[in-house]
Enzyme design. Sequence first.
Site, PDB file in Angstrom:
ATOM      1  N   LYS A   1      -9.421  13.030  -0.507  1.00 17.14           N
ATOM      2  CA  LYS A   1      -8.075  12.438  -0.622  1.00 17.14           C
ATOM      3  C   LYS A   1      -7.561  13.726  -0.061  1.00 17.14           C
ATOM      4  O   LYS A   1      -7.745  14.865  -0.043  1.00 17.14           O
ATOM      5  CB  LYS A   1      -8.206  12.887  -2.502  1.00 17.14           C
ATOM      6  CG  LYS A   1      -9.328  11.322  -2.869  1.00 17.14           C
ATOM      7  CD  LYS A   1      -8.704   9.844  -3.486  1.00 17.14           C
ATOM      8  CE  LYS A   1      -8.637   9.103  -3.170  1.00 17.14           C
ATOM      9  NZ  LYS A   1      -8.244   7.712  -3.777  1.00 17.14           N
TER      10      LYS A   1
ATOM     11  N   ASP B   1      -8.608   9.607   2.725  1.00 18.18           N
ATOM     12  CA  ASP B   1      -7.890   8.585   1.675  1.00 18.18           C
ATOM     13  C   ASP B   1      -6.360   9.616   1.512  1.00 18.18           C
ATOM     14  O   ASP B   1      -6.252  10.281   0.364  1.00 18.18           O
ATOM     15  CB  ASP B   1      -8.246   8.221   0.668  1.00 18.18           C
ATOM     16  CG  ASP B   1      -7.671   6.392  -0.997  1.00 18.18           C
ATOM     17  OD1 ASP B   1      -6.762   6.974   0.392  1.00 18.18           O
ATOM     18  OD2 ASP B   1      -8.425   6.703  -1.037  1.00 18.18           O
TER      19      ASP B   1
ATOM     20  N   GLU C   1      -7.270   6.044   5.283  1.00 12.63           N
ATOM     21  CA  GLU C   1      -7.477   4.539   3.985  1.00 12.63           C
ATOM     22  C   GLU C   1      -5.446   4.906   3.370  1.00 12.63           C
ATOM     23  O   GLU C   1      -4.957   5.941   3.321  1.00 12.63           O
ATOM     24  CB  GLU C   1      -7.833   4.759   3.062  1.00 12.63           C
ATOM     25  CG  GLU C   1      -8.127   3.605   1.948  1.00 12.63           C
ATOM     26  CD  GLU C   1      -9.358   3.930   0.933  1.00 12.63           C
ATOM     27  OE1 GLU C   1      -9.918   4.298   1.174  1.00 12.63           O
ATOM     28  OE2 GLU C   1      -9.186   3.486  -0.041  1.00 12.63           O
TER      29      GLU C   1
ATOM     30  N   ASP D   1      -5.982  -0.266   1.142  1.00 15.66           N
ATOM     31  CA  ASP D   1      -6.672  -0.651  -0.151  1.00 15.66           C
ATOM     32  C   ASP D   1      -5.197  -1.464  -0.957  1.00 15.66           C
ATOM     33  O   ASP D   1      -5.487  -2.475  -0.986  1.00 15.66           O
ATOM     34  CB  ASP D   1      -7.022   0.825  -0.540  1.00 15.66           C
ATOM     35  CG  ASP D   1      -7.637   0.346  -1.984  1.00 15.66           C
ATOM     36  OD1 ASP D   1      -7.007   0.173  -2.837  1.00 15.66           O
ATOM     37  OD2 ASP D   1      -8.088   2.731  -2.299  1.00 15.66           O
TER      38      ASP D   1
ATOM     39  N   LYS E   1     -11.558  -3.819  -4.142  1.00 19.18           N
ATOM     40  CA  LYS E   1     -12.262  -4.012  -5.097  1.00 19.18           C
ATOM     41  C   LYS E   1     -11.875  -4.848  -6.024  1.00 19.18           C
ATOM     42  O   LYS E   1     -10.851  -5.676  -5.977  1.00 19.18           O
ATOM     43  CB  LYS E   1     -10.696  -2.785  -5.672  1.00 19.18           C
ATOM     44  CG  LYS E   1     -11.214  -1.141  -4.829  1.00 19.18           C
ATOM     45  CD  LYS E   1     -10.572  -0.247  -6.253  1.00 19.18           C
ATOM     46  CE  LYS E   1     -10.228   0.778  -5.009  1.00 19.18           C
ATOM     47  NZ  LYS E   1      -9.325   1.972  -5.252  1.00 19.18           N
TER      48      LYS E   1
HETATM   49 MG    MG Z   1      -8.323   4.092  -1.879  1.00 23.09          MG
END
Ligand code: MG
Length: 368
Positions: free
Chosen positions: A163, A188, A213, A238, A262
Amino acid sequence: MKLERVELFLVRLPLKRPYETSMAVETHESHVLVRVESGGAAGWGESVANEIPWYSGETPATVWTILEDVLVPQLLKADIAHPREVSRMCAWVRDDPMAKAAIEMAIWDLAAKREGVPLSRFIGGTRERIPCGVAIGIHASVDALMPRIEEELAGGYQRVKLKIKPGKDVAVAEAVRARFPELPFMLDANSAYSLADAPVFERIDATRPTMIEQPLAHDDMIDHADLAKRIRTPICLDESIRHAEDARKAIQIGATRIVNIKAGRVGGLAEAIRVHDTCRERGIPVWCGGMLEMGIGRAHNVHLASLPGFSLPGDVAASSRYFATEIIGEPFTVEKDGTMRVPTGPGIGVSVLEGTIRKVALRHAELR
Ligand code: MG
Protein backbone atom coordinates in the site's frame (compact mmCIF):
# COMPACT_ATOMS: atom_id res chain seq x y z
CA MET A 1 -35.92 -22.94 -4.26
CA LYS A 2 -37.67 -21.09 -1.41
CA LEU A 3 -35.64 -19.66 1.45
CA GLU A 4 -37.21 -20.77 4.74
CA ARG A 5 -35.10 -18.87 7.22
CA VAL A 6 -32.44 -16.16 7.01
CA GLU A 7 -30.21 -15.16 9.91
CA LEU A 8 -27.90 -12.16 10.18
CA PHE A 9 -24.95 -11.97 12.58
CA LEU A 10 -22.67 -9.01 13.26
CA VAL A 11 -19.21 -10.29 14.18
CA ARG A 12 -16.32 -8.02 15.22
CA LEU A 13 -12.83 -9.48 15.43
CA PRO A 14 -9.53 -7.76 16.26
CA LEU A 15 -6.84 -7.86 13.58
CA LYS A 16 -3.51 -9.30 14.66
CA ARG A 17 -1.82 -6.23 13.18
CA PRO A 18 -3.37 -2.84 12.36
CA TYR A 19 -3.78 -2.42 8.59
CA GLU A 20 -2.96 1.01 7.15
CA THR A 21 -3.98 2.16 3.69
CA SER A 22 -3.82 5.61 2.10
CA MET A 23 -7.24 6.40 3.58
CA ALA A 24 -7.53 4.73 7.01
CA VAL A 25 -6.02 2.51 9.69
CA GLU A 26 -8.09 -0.55 10.56
CA THR A 27 -7.64 -2.38 13.87
CA HIS A 28 -10.78 -4.54 13.79
CA GLU A 29 -13.05 -6.00 11.15
CA SER A 30 -16.82 -5.98 11.70
CA HIS A 31 -18.58 -8.08 9.12
CA VAL A 32 -22.20 -9.08 8.69
CA LEU A 33 -22.56 -12.83 8.20
CA VAL A 34 -25.63 -14.21 6.46
CA ARG A 35 -27.01 -17.73 6.94
CA VAL A 36 -29.74 -18.90 4.56
CA GLU A 37 -31.64 -22.14 5.02
CA SER A 38 -33.76 -24.26 2.70
CA GLY A 39 -34.65 -27.95 2.55
CA GLY A 40 -32.45 -28.85 5.52
CA ALA A 41 -29.30 -27.23 4.05
CA ALA A 42 -27.64 -23.95 5.04
CA GLY A 43 -25.52 -21.53 3.02
CA TRP A 44 -23.28 -18.75 4.30
CA GLY A 45 -22.16 -15.37 3.03
CA GLU A 46 -20.05 -12.56 4.50
CA SER A 47 -20.29 -8.84 3.82
CA VAL A 48 -16.98 -7.08 3.21
CA ALA A 49 -18.08 -3.54 4.16
CA ASN A 50 -15.48 -1.85 6.39
CA GLU A 51 -16.26 -0.43 9.84
CA ILE A 52 -15.67 3.06 8.47
CA PRO A 53 -16.70 4.06 4.95
CA TRP A 54 -13.25 4.76 3.48
CA TYR A 55 -13.32 2.19 0.67
CA SER A 56 -16.98 2.62 -0.27
CA GLY A 57 -20.05 4.21 1.28
CA GLU A 58 -21.16 0.94 2.84
CA THR A 59 -20.60 -0.04 6.48
CA PRO A 60 -21.88 -3.01 8.53
CA ALA A 61 -24.75 -0.76 9.68
CA THR A 62 -25.91 0.06 6.14
CA VAL A 63 -25.49 -3.58 5.10
CA TRP A 64 -27.61 -4.70 8.06
CA THR A 65 -30.40 -2.22 7.32
CA ILE A 66 -30.58 -3.02 3.60
CA LEU A 67 -30.59 -6.74 4.29
CA GLU A 68 -33.09 -6.71 7.16
CA ASP A 69 -35.50 -4.13 5.77
CA VAL A 70 -35.26 -4.67 2.02
CA LEU A 71 -33.43 -7.64 0.52
CA VAL A 72 -34.22 -10.46 2.94
CA PRO A 73 -38.00 -9.79 3.05
CA GLN A 74 -38.03 -9.71 -0.77
CA LEU A 75 -36.01 -12.89 -1.19
CA LEU A 76 -38.01 -14.79 1.47
CA LYS A 77 -41.09 -14.29 -0.71
CA ALA A 78 -39.36 -15.26 -3.96
CA ASP A 79 -38.99 -18.55 -5.76
CA ILE A 80 -35.31 -18.66 -6.72
CA ALA A 81 -34.78 -20.81 -9.81
CA HIS A 82 -30.97 -20.43 -9.76
CA PRO A 83 -28.58 -18.30 -7.66
CA ARG A 84 -27.56 -16.38 -10.79
CA GLU A 85 -31.09 -14.89 -10.77
CA VAL A 86 -30.59 -13.21 -7.39
CA SER A 87 -28.53 -10.27 -8.64
CA ARG A 88 -31.20 -9.49 -11.27
CA MET A 89 -33.91 -9.71 -8.60
CA CYS A 90 -32.00 -7.24 -6.40
CA ALA A 91 -30.97 -4.90 -9.22
CA TRP A 92 -33.80 -2.43 -8.50
CA VAL A 93 -31.89 -1.44 -5.34
CA ARG A 94 -29.60 1.13 -6.90
CA ASP A 95 -26.46 0.78 -4.75
CA ASP A 96 -25.40 -1.36 -1.76
CA PRO A 97 -23.40 -4.03 -3.66
CA MET A 98 -21.83 -5.36 -0.45
CA ALA A 99 -25.24 -5.99 1.14
CA LYS A 100 -26.43 -7.69 -2.05
CA ALA A 101 -23.28 -9.81 -2.27
CA ALA A 102 -23.57 -11.07 1.32
CA ILE A 103 -26.92 -12.77 0.73
CA GLU A 104 -26.35 -13.60 -2.94
CA MET A 105 -23.19 -15.52 -2.07
CA ALA A 106 -24.95 -17.35 0.79
CA ILE A 107 -27.55 -18.50 -1.76
CA TRP A 108 -24.79 -19.73 -4.13
CA ASP A 109 -23.28 -21.73 -1.25
CA LEU A 110 -26.71 -23.16 -0.39
CA ALA A 111 -27.48 -24.11 -4.02
CA ALA A 112 -24.08 -25.78 -4.51
CA LYS A 113 -24.59 -27.75 -1.26
CA ARG A 114 -28.04 -28.88 -2.41
CA GLU A 115 -26.42 -30.07 -5.67
CA GLY A 116 -23.65 -31.76 -3.67
CA VAL A 117 -20.86 -30.06 -5.64
CA PRO A 118 -18.07 -27.66 -4.64
CA LEU A 119 -18.87 -24.04 -5.37
CA SER A 120 -15.86 -23.82 -7.69
CA ARG A 121 -17.26 -26.52 -9.98
CA PHE A 122 -20.77 -25.05 -9.71
CA ILE A 123 -19.53 -21.71 -11.14
CA GLY A 124 -17.22 -23.19 -13.80
CA GLY A 125 -13.90 -23.08 -11.93
CA THR A 126 -11.06 -25.09 -13.42
CA ARG A 127 -8.21 -24.73 -10.87
CA GLU A 128 -7.54 -27.12 -7.99
CA ARG A 129 -5.06 -24.66 -6.47
CA ILE A 130 -4.87 -20.93 -6.71
CA PRO A 131 -1.72 -18.76 -6.63
CA CYS A 132 -1.55 -16.58 -3.51
CA GLY A 133 -0.25 -13.11 -2.86
CA VAL A 134 -0.27 -10.93 0.16
CA ALA A 135 -1.16 -7.27 0.73
CA ILE A 136 1.01 -5.34 3.18
CA GLY A 137 -0.24 -2.15 4.80
CA ILE A 138 1.70 1.11 5.02
CA HIS A 139 4.57 0.96 7.53
CA ALA A 140 6.09 3.75 9.60
CA SER A 141 9.39 3.49 7.71
CA VAL A 142 11.05 1.64 4.84
CA ASP A 143 13.26 -0.08 7.43
CA ALA A 144 10.20 -1.44 9.22
CA LEU A 145 8.72 -2.68 5.94
CA MET A 146 11.66 -4.82 4.78
CA PRO A 147 11.47 -7.52 7.50
CA ARG A 148 7.72 -7.77 6.89
CA ILE A 149 8.32 -8.50 3.20
CA GLU A 150 10.96 -11.08 4.07
CA GLU A 151 8.59 -12.75 6.51
CA GLU A 152 5.84 -12.98 3.87
CA LEU A 153 8.19 -14.36 1.21
CA ALA A 154 9.36 -17.01 3.68
CA GLY A 155 5.68 -17.94 4.08
CA GLY A 156 5.60 -18.87 0.38
CA TYR A 157 3.65 -15.98 -1.16
CA GLN A 158 4.25 -15.49 -4.89
CA ARG A 159 3.95 -11.74 -4.92
CA VAL A 160 3.59 -8.90 -2.47
CA LYS A 161 1.36 -5.89 -2.80
CA LEU A 162 2.39 -2.75 -0.98
CA LYS A 163 0.00 0.00 0.00
CA ILE A 164 1.28 3.49 -0.80
CA LYS A 165 0.22 7.08 -0.15
CA PRO A 166 1.68 10.48 -1.02
CA GLY A 167 5.08 10.80 0.65
CA LYS A 168 5.40 7.02 1.05
CA ASP A 169 5.58 5.93 -2.57
CA VAL A 170 8.71 6.39 -4.74
CA ALA A 171 11.10 5.75 -1.82
CA VAL A 172 9.22 2.57 -0.92
CA ALA A 173 9.32 1.24 -4.49
CA GLU A 174 13.02 2.12 -4.89
CA ALA A 175 14.00 0.49 -1.59
CA VAL A 176 12.06 -2.70 -2.35
CA ARG A 177 13.58 -3.01 -5.82
CA ALA A 178 17.09 -2.40 -4.46
CA ARG A 179 16.67 -5.04 -1.77
CA PHE A 180 14.77 -7.59 -3.94
CA PRO A 181 16.03 -7.23 -7.53
CA GLU A 182 13.68 -9.88 -9.01
CA LEU A 183 10.67 -9.76 -6.71
CA PRO A 184 7.27 -9.32 -8.41
CA PHE A 185 5.71 -6.55 -6.37
CA MET A 186 2.78 -4.28 -7.04
CA LEU A 187 1.55 -1.06 -5.48
CA ASP A 188 -1.95 -0.06 -4.37
CA ALA A 189 -2.76 3.62 -3.88
CA ASN A 190 -6.48 3.32 -3.09
CA SER A 191 -7.23 6.53 -5.02
CA ALA A 192 -4.80 8.78 -3.13
CA TYR A 193 -3.50 10.69 -6.20
CA SER A 194 -4.63 12.91 -9.06
CA LEU A 195 -3.39 13.24 -12.62
CA ALA A 196 -1.15 16.11 -11.46
CA ASP A 197 0.88 13.45 -9.61
CA ALA A 198 1.84 11.68 -12.88
CA PRO A 199 5.57 12.45 -12.28
CA VAL A 200 5.43 10.24 -9.16
CA PHE A 201 4.34 7.30 -11.29
CA GLU A 202 6.89 8.12 -14.00
CA ARG A 203 9.60 7.76 -11.33
CA ILE A 204 8.04 4.55 -10.02
CA ASP A 205 8.25 3.09 -13.57
CA ALA A 206 12.01 2.62 -13.14
CA THR A 207 11.44 0.21 -10.23
CA ARG A 208 9.47 -2.18 -12.47
CA PRO A 209 6.40 -2.99 -10.36
CA THR A 210 4.10 -5.52 -12.02
CA MET A 211 1.21 -3.05 -11.79
CA ILE A 212 -0.11 -0.01 -9.98
CA GLU A 213 -3.58 -0.43 -8.54
CA GLN A 214 -6.19 2.34 -8.49
CA PRO A 215 -3.83 5.34 -8.39
CA LEU A 216 -6.52 7.95 -9.13
CA ALA A 217 -10.06 8.70 -7.98
CA HIS A 218 -12.33 5.83 -6.97
CA ASP A 219 -14.96 6.86 -9.53
CA ASP A 220 -12.63 7.79 -12.39
CA MET A 221 -11.71 6.10 -15.67
CA ILE A 222 -10.84 9.05 -17.93
CA ASP A 223 -7.81 10.29 -15.98
CA HIS A 224 -6.62 6.70 -15.53
CA ALA A 225 -6.65 6.35 -19.34
CA ASP A 226 -4.55 9.54 -19.59
CA LEU A 227 -2.10 8.35 -16.94
CA ALA A 228 -1.80 4.98 -18.71
CA LYS A 229 -0.45 6.79 -21.80
CA ARG A 230 2.29 8.41 -19.74
CA ILE A 231 3.68 5.42 -17.82
CA ARG A 232 4.95 1.93 -18.65
CA THR A 233 3.65 0.24 -15.49
CA PRO A 234 0.26 -1.36 -16.20
CA ILE A 235 -2.69 0.15 -14.33
CA CYS A 236 -5.06 -2.22 -12.53
CA LEU A 237 -8.46 -0.84 -11.52
CA ASP A 238 -10.21 -1.88 -8.31
CA GLU A 239 -12.63 0.71 -6.87
CA SER A 240 -13.60 2.08 -10.33
CA ILE A 241 -15.00 -1.27 -11.53
CA ARG A 242 -18.46 -1.58 -10.00
CA HIS A 243 -19.83 -4.08 -12.54
CA ALA A 244 -19.11 -5.75 -15.88
CA GLU A 245 -20.17 -2.69 -17.89
CA ASP A 246 -17.54 -0.61 -16.08
CA ALA A 247 -14.95 -3.25 -16.96
CA ARG A 248 -15.94 -3.18 -20.62
CA LYS A 249 -15.72 0.62 -20.79
CA ALA A 250 -12.45 0.87 -18.83
CA ILE A 251 -10.80 -1.67 -21.12
CA GLN A 252 -12.19 0.03 -24.22
CA ILE A 253 -10.69 3.44 -23.36
CA GLY A 254 -7.38 2.00 -22.14
CA ALA A 255 -7.90 2.88 -18.47
CA THR A 256 -6.94 -0.58 -17.23
CA ARG A 257 -4.81 -3.51 -18.44
CA ILE A 258 -5.59 -5.78 -15.47
CA VAL A 259 -8.69 -5.95 -13.27
CA ASN A 260 -8.99 -6.69 -9.57
CA ILE A 261 -12.26 -8.56 -8.99
CA LYS A 262 -13.98 -8.47 -5.61
CA ALA A 263 -17.37 -10.14 -5.47
CA GLY A 264 -18.38 -7.86 -2.59
CA ARG A 265 -17.59 -4.71 -4.58
CA VAL A 266 -19.63 -5.78 -7.63
CA GLY A 267 -22.71 -7.15 -5.84
CA GLY A 268 -21.97 -10.87 -5.71
CA LEU A 269 -20.70 -13.91 -7.54
CA ALA A 270 -22.90 -13.64 -10.64
CA GLU A 271 -21.60 -10.14 -11.42
CA ALA A 272 -18.03 -11.15 -10.50
CA ILE A 273 -18.31 -13.94 -13.08
CA ARG A 274 -19.62 -11.43 -15.65
CA VAL A 275 -16.64 -9.14 -14.96
CA HIS A 276 -14.33 -12.15 -15.33
CA ASP A 277 -15.95 -13.15 -18.64
CA THR A 278 -15.86 -9.57 -19.98
CA CYS A 279 -12.13 -9.35 -19.20
CA ARG A 280 -11.34 -12.81 -20.53
CA GLU A 281 -13.04 -12.13 -23.88
CA ARG A 282 -10.76 -9.09 -24.22
CA GLY A 283 -7.54 -10.80 -23.13
CA ILE A 284 -7.37 -8.88 -19.84
CA PRO A 285 -6.01 -10.89 -16.88
CA VAL A 286 -7.81 -10.67 -13.54
CA TRP A 287 -7.00 -11.48 -9.94
CA CYS A 288 -9.06 -11.79 -6.80
CA GLY A 289 -8.86 -8.87 -4.40
CA GLY A 290 -9.31 -9.12 -0.65
CA MET A 291 -11.15 -7.12 2.00
CA LEU A 292 -9.68 -8.71 5.15
CA GLU A 293 -12.35 -11.40 5.01
CA MET A 294 -13.01 -13.82 7.83
CA GLY A 295 -13.20 -17.51 6.93
CA ILE A 296 -16.51 -17.47 5.07
CA GLY A 297 -15.67 -14.60 2.73
CA ARG A 298 -12.19 -16.02 2.25
CA ALA A 299 -13.67 -19.38 1.20
CA HIS A 300 -15.87 -17.66 -1.37
CA ASN A 301 -12.81 -15.83 -2.75
CA VAL A 302 -10.88 -19.07 -3.14
CA HIS A 303 -13.69 -20.65 -5.16
CA LEU A 304 -14.10 -17.53 -7.31
CA ALA A 305 -10.36 -17.47 -8.02
CA SER A 306 -10.58 -21.00 -9.46
CA LEU A 307 -12.15 -19.56 -12.65
CA PRO A 308 -9.78 -19.78 -15.64
CA GLY A 309 -9.22 -16.02 -16.13
CA PHE A 310 -7.74 -15.56 -12.64
CA SER A 311 -4.21 -16.01 -13.94
CA LEU A 312 -2.44 -13.68 -11.49
CA PRO A 313 -1.88 -14.22 -7.75
CA GLY A 314 -4.56 -12.40 -5.77
CA ASP A 315 -4.86 -11.00 -2.26
CA VAL A 316 -5.93 -14.40 -1.00
CA ALA A 317 -3.68 -15.18 1.95
CA ALA A 318 -3.82 -17.52 4.96
CA SER A 319 -6.54 -16.70 7.49
CA SER A 320 -4.11 -16.88 10.41
CA ARG A 321 -2.26 -13.77 9.13
CA TYR A 322 -5.25 -11.65 10.09
CA PHE A 323 -7.33 -13.08 12.93
CA ALA A 324 -6.70 -15.04 16.13
CA THR A 325 -10.34 -16.21 16.16
CA GLU A 326 -11.48 -18.53 13.38
CA ILE A 327 -15.09 -18.87 12.27
CA ILE A 328 -14.44 -21.91 10.05
CA GLY A 329 -13.11 -25.33 11.03
CA GLU A 330 -10.49 -25.64 8.29
CA PRO A 331 -8.55 -22.36 8.14
CA PHE A 332 -6.90 -21.59 4.81
CA THR A 333 -3.16 -22.14 4.62
CA VAL A 334 -0.57 -21.47 1.95
CA GLU A 335 1.53 -24.35 0.66
CA LYS A 336 5.29 -24.09 0.25
CA ASP A 337 4.85 -23.42 -3.48
CA GLY A 338 2.71 -20.35 -2.74
CA THR A 339 -0.62 -21.89 -3.68
CA MET A 340 -3.80 -22.58 -1.75
CA ARG A 341 -6.01 -25.62 -2.26
CA VAL A 342 -9.58 -25.05 -3.42
CA PRO A 343 -11.86 -26.99 -1.01
CA THR A 344 -13.53 -30.01 -2.63
CA GLY A 345 -16.51 -30.49 -0.30
CA PRO A 346 -20.00 -29.26 -1.25
CA GLY A 347 -20.58 -25.50 -1.42
CA ILE A 348 -17.80 -23.41 0.08
CA GLY A 349 -16.39 -26.71 1.36
CA VAL A 350 -15.47 -25.61 4.88
CA SER A 351 -17.36 -26.19 8.13
CA VAL A 352 -18.74 -22.98 9.60
CA LEU A 353 -18.24 -22.76 13.37
CA GLU A 354 -21.81 -21.76 14.15
CA GLY A 355 -21.33 -22.11 17.90
CA THR A 356 -18.49 -19.57 17.84
CA ILE A 357 -20.44 -17.20 15.62
CA ARG A 358 -23.54 -17.35 17.84
CA LYS A 359 -21.39 -16.78 20.93
CA VAL A 360 -19.36 -13.79 19.64
CA ALA A 361 -22.07 -12.08 17.56
CA LEU A 362 -22.77 -8.53 18.72
CA ARG A 363 -26.12 -8.53 16.95
CA HIS A 364 -28.42 -11.23 15.61
CA ALA A 365 -31.64 -11.23 13.61
CA GLU A 366 -33.78 -14.05 12.33
CA LEU A 367 -36.25 -13.59 9.48
CA ARG A 368 -38.73 -16.14 8.15
MG1 MG B 1 -7.17 -2.20 -4.01
